[in-house]
Write an enzyme that holds these catalytic residues in place. Structure first.
Site, PDB file in Angstrom:
ATOM      1  N   SER A 174       0.824  -1.201   0.000  1.00  0.00           N
ATOM      2  CA  SER A 174       0.000   0.000   0.000  1.00  0.00           C
ATOM      3  C   SER A 174       0.861   1.255   0.000  1.00  0.00           C
ATOM      4  O   SER A 174       1.567   1.524  -0.960  1.00  0.00           O
ATOM      5  CB  SER A 174      -0.944  -0.037   1.211  1.00  0.00           C
ATOM      6  OG  SER A 174      -1.966   0.918   1.100  1.00  0.00           O
ATOM      7  N   ASP A 251     -10.117  -5.620  -3.011  1.00  0.00           N
ATOM      8  CA  ASP A 251      -9.432  -4.608  -2.211  1.00  0.00           C
ATOM      9  C   ASP A 251     -10.339  -3.385  -2.061  1.00  0.00           C
ATOM     10  O   ASP A 251     -10.724  -2.760  -3.048  1.00  0.00           O
ATOM     11  CB  ASP A 251      -8.119  -4.204  -2.892  1.00  0.00           C
ATOM     12  CG  ASP A 251      -7.201  -3.394  -2.000  1.00  0.00           C
ATOM     13  OD1 ASP A 251      -7.705  -2.561  -1.223  1.00  0.00           O
ATOM     14  OD2 ASP A 251      -5.975  -3.601  -2.070  1.00  0.00           O
ATOM     15  N   HIS A 290      -7.558  -5.864   1.370  1.00  0.00           N
ATOM     16  CA  HIS A 290      -6.385  -5.001   1.274  1.00  0.00           C
ATOM     17  C   HIS A 290      -5.172  -5.510   2.053  1.00  0.00           C
ATOM     18  O   HIS A 290      -4.033  -5.290   1.636  1.00  0.00           O
ATOM     19  CB  HIS A 290      -6.745  -3.596   1.774  1.00  0.00           C
ATOM     20  CG  HIS A 290      -5.654  -2.587   1.612  1.00  0.00           C
ATOM     21  ND1 HIS A 290      -5.182  -2.188   0.375  1.00  0.00           N
ATOM     22  CD2 HIS A 290      -4.924  -1.893   2.535  1.00  0.00           C
ATOM     23  CE1 HIS A 290      -4.226  -1.295   0.532  1.00  0.00           C
ATOM     24  NE2 HIS A 290      -4.043  -1.104   1.833  1.00  0.00           N
TER      25      HIS A 290
END
Length: 312
Positions: A174, A251, A290
Site C-alpha cells: 500500500s 481490495d 487489502h
C-alpha cells in the site's frame, strides 16, 4: 432534529475548509502515523511478539532515527538463541534472500497482519527487515514522501553493505509501494496504487465532495504543494528491476484496477529489457481484501519461485 442536521452540515463544510487553512492536516490523514497500533507494545523487544527477531536503529538523516526488526530465515533459527545485533548483522551474508518490508499507513511494524506475513516469509527461508518510517512507531521525525523514500533507501544501502552479495528485495504494501529512488535487486508491490490522489478520491468521505466544483483540482493542488504525490505510475515508467505485483480483486482501499494499470505500465517499460514481471491476482471470492494476502497458502511458494528466477 434541526440541531443535529446543522451540526452535520457544519462538519461537512469544515473538512475542506480545514484542509485549505491547514494543509498539513492532509499529511496526517494520509500517513495516520499517530495511530501507533497496536498500543502498549515494546517495539525494542520484538521477542514478545516475533521469535528469532532482533531490534535495531539506523539514522538516515541528522535528527532522524528509525526502528527496524530483523527476523531470521528458518535456517538460522537454531543458532539465534542468545545472539545480539552484531551476530544478526553478520547473518545477512549467509546467502539467503533478504526482503525489506515497507508497510502501509496506520500502525507500526508490530501490527498483526504485518507480523503474520513476516512469520510466513521467515519460515520460507528469507531474512526480513521490517521498517517503521520516521514518525511511525518508535522512529523519530515527521513522515513525508521524501522521508519514506529516504528511510527505505538508507536501509536498502545498509543491507547491501552487509549482505555479501545476497539478493535484496523491497516489498512495499500500500503506502509502502510508493517509495522511489535508485534501482534495487527486485521489487514486490502488494496492493499498490497509481498515485495517492486517486486513492483519496476513492475514499467514501472524499466521494461526498466530488460534486463540488473544483474539489478534485483543489485536492490535487494541495497534494502537489505538500509534495505528497506518491506517483507510482511515473516511478514504473523508469523501472529497471524485476517486479512482482500482488493484488486482491476485492481490495476496498486501493482498487484492483490500479494494480492492473501498474502492471500494464511496467510491461511497456520492461518489454525490451528481458526483466521478469509477474502479477498475481486474488479473486474476490477469497476475501483477502487489502491486508490479508498473507492468508494465501501459496504466497511463500509464489515469492520463492519469483526470487529463485533472479538467482540463476
Amino acid at each position: 432534529m434541526m440541531k443535529a442536521a446543522f451540526v452535520l452540515l457544519a462538519v461537512y463544510v469544515s473538512v475542506p475548509l480545514i484542509i485549505y487553512l491547514f494543509p498539513w492536516t492532509l499529511a496526517y490523514a494520509i500517513f495516520a502515523h499517530l495511530l501507533k497500533l497496536p498500543y502498549f507494545v515494546e517495539l525494542n523487544h520484538p521477542e514478545y511478539i516475533l521469535n528469532h527477531t532482533c531490534n535495531f536503529y539506523l539514522d538516515p538523516e541528522e535528527g532522524v532515527r528509525v526502528g527496524i526488526w530483523h527476523t531470521l530465515p528458518a535456517s538460522q533459527w537454531d543458532e539465534a538463541e542468545g545472539r545480539g545485533p552484531e551476530w544478526y548483522r553478520s547473518a545477512l551474508g549467509d546467502g539467503s534472500p533478504i526482503i525489506i518490508y515497507l508497510h502501509g499507513n496506520v500502525g507500526t511494524r508490530a501490527k498483526d497482519h504485518r507480523v503474520q506475513l513476516v512469520k510466513i516469509l521467515s519460515s520460507a527461508g528469507f531474512h526480513i527487515l521490517s521498517l517503521d518510517y520516521r514518525g511511525f512507531g518508535d522512529s523519530t521525525g515527521k513522515p513525508s514522501e521524501h522521508g519514506v523514500t529516504a528511510d527505505a533507501l538508507h536501509l536498502y544501502r545498509w543491507v547491501k553493505q552487509h549482505s555479501e552479495g545476497s539478493l535484496v528485495c523491497l516489498w512495499g504494501h500500500s503506502l509502502g509501494s510508493g517509495s522511489k529512488g535508485s534501482a534495487v535487486d527486485a521489487l514486490i508491490l502488494e496492493a499498490p496504487f497509481t498515485n495517492i490522489g486517486e486513492v483519496l478520491i476513492n475514499f467514501p468521505l472524499a466521494k461526498l465532495y466530488t460534486f463540488w466544483p473544483g474539489f478534485e483540482l483543489f485536492l490535487w493542488d494541495t497534494l502537489e504543494k505538500n509534495k505528497l504525490l506518491f506517483a507510482n505510475e511515473n516511478n514504473l515508467k523508469v523501472l529497471t528491476c524485476p517486479l512482482l505485483i500482488l493484488h486482491a480483486e476485492d481490495d476496498d482501499i486501493v482498487p484492483y484496477d490500479m494494480g492492473q494499470k501498474l502492471h500494464q505500465i511496467a510491461a511497456r517499460t520492461l518489454r525490451e529489457k528481458e526483466v521478469p514481471l509477474e502479477m498475481i491476482s486474488y479473486p474476490a471470492s477469497r476475501q483477502l481484501s487489502h491486508s490479508d494476502i498473507y492468508l494465501d497458502p501459496d504466497l511463500a511458494k509464489s515469492v520463492r519461485d519469483f526470487l529463485q528466477k533472479l538467482q540463476r
